[in-house]
Design an enzyme around this catalytic site. Structure first.
Site, PDB file in Angstrom:
ATOM      1  CD  GLU A   1      -1.307  -6.856   4.315  1.00 15.33           C
ATOM      2  OE1 GLU A   1      -1.926  -5.794   4.891  1.00 15.33           O
ATOM      3  OE2 GLU A   1      -0.215  -7.165   3.827  1.00 15.33           O
TER       4      GLU A   1
ATOM      5  CG  HIS B   1      -4.093  -3.526   2.496  1.00 18.47           C
ATOM      6  ND1 HIS B   1      -3.215  -3.156   3.565  1.00 18.47           N
ATOM      7  CD2 HIS B   1      -4.982  -2.717   1.634  1.00 18.47           C
ATOM      8  CE1 HIS B   1      -2.726  -1.907   3.031  1.00 18.47           C
ATOM      9  NE2 HIS B   1      -3.574  -1.509   2.838  1.00 18.47           N
TER      10      HIS B   1
ATOM     11  CB  CYS C   1      -1.036  -0.008   1.657  1.00 15.33           C
ATOM     12  SG  CYS C   1      -2.507   0.779   0.545  1.00 15.33           S
TER      13      CYS C   1
END
Length: 209
Positions: free
Chosen positions: A192, A190, A81
């Site tokens: 994750e 993202h 990001c």
């Protein structure tokens, strides 16, 4: 690759990145000073928020130059990001701000009034293959047009498509959503926070290094 340093520069969600690393068998640890990077096999620069503030925090801690030195060693690096945006030469957010200059390009604001799509963009969206094959990259095994989770108001406008690993569409705009340059891999989305496909990216990144 085992010991992964995650840069804590007071701007971003670190917990989910740590958890994703642990899920794939990595040993993540937080660093906030240049000295702490010495024992790292790999480095992750996460981040959510303003470009200028993020860059200022890196400069104040001396981590900006340490990141550049780390990348020059050839060890694996991942930006997420804001951590991807900071790799570029500059940003147009709130006036021009200088970036790390690893990738040639400028960070620009997502256009408003673009098919009534809201900014900031907080949504799942497709990640599309660009000119670079995903084989032997952290995106290997990911199907084209897989959805990943995005949270951002700005995007990376690269000077060339040479390092553009994928793109994502925002209304009429196609923008770079992941970068690959030698040992540098970075995503606007993202991983994750992107379920099994996101964890596969972490697993691939580990296995390829």
């Amino acid at each position: 690759m085992k010991n992964v340093a995650i840069i804590d520069y007071s701007i971003g969600n670190l917990f989910s990145v740590q958890q994703a690393c642990k899920e794939v068998g990595l040993n993540p640890f937080l660093v906030s000073t240049p000295k702490e990077l010495k024992s790292a096999d790999a480095l992750i620069l996460p981040g959510v928020g303003a470009f200028a503030q993020g860059m200022q925090n890196l400069v104040t801690s001396g981590l900006d130059e340490e990141i550049k030195s780390f990348i020059k060693t050839g060890k694996p690096f991942m930006g997420i990001c804001l951590g991807m945006q900071l790799l570029l030469k500059s940003s147009a957010e709130f006036g021009e701000s200088k970036g790390l200059g690893i990738i040639d390009g400028i960070v620009r604001k997502l256009p408003d009034n673009n098919k009534n799509l809201p900014v900031p963009k907080i949504s799942w969206d497709e990640v599309n293959e660009k000119d670079i094959s995903w084989d032997n990259t952290p995106l290997q095994g990911i199907k084209n047009k897989t959805d990943f989770y995005f949270v951002h108001s700005y995007y990376c406008d690269l000077s060339s498509t040479e390092n553009e690993l994928s793109y994502t569409t925002h209304g009429e705009l196609n923008y770079c959503s992941s970068i690959l340059k030698d040992n540098v891999f970075a995503t606007q989305y993202h991983p994750e926070k992107s379920s099994k496909s996101g964890l596969q990216i972490y697993q691939n990144w580990k296995d390829l290094n």
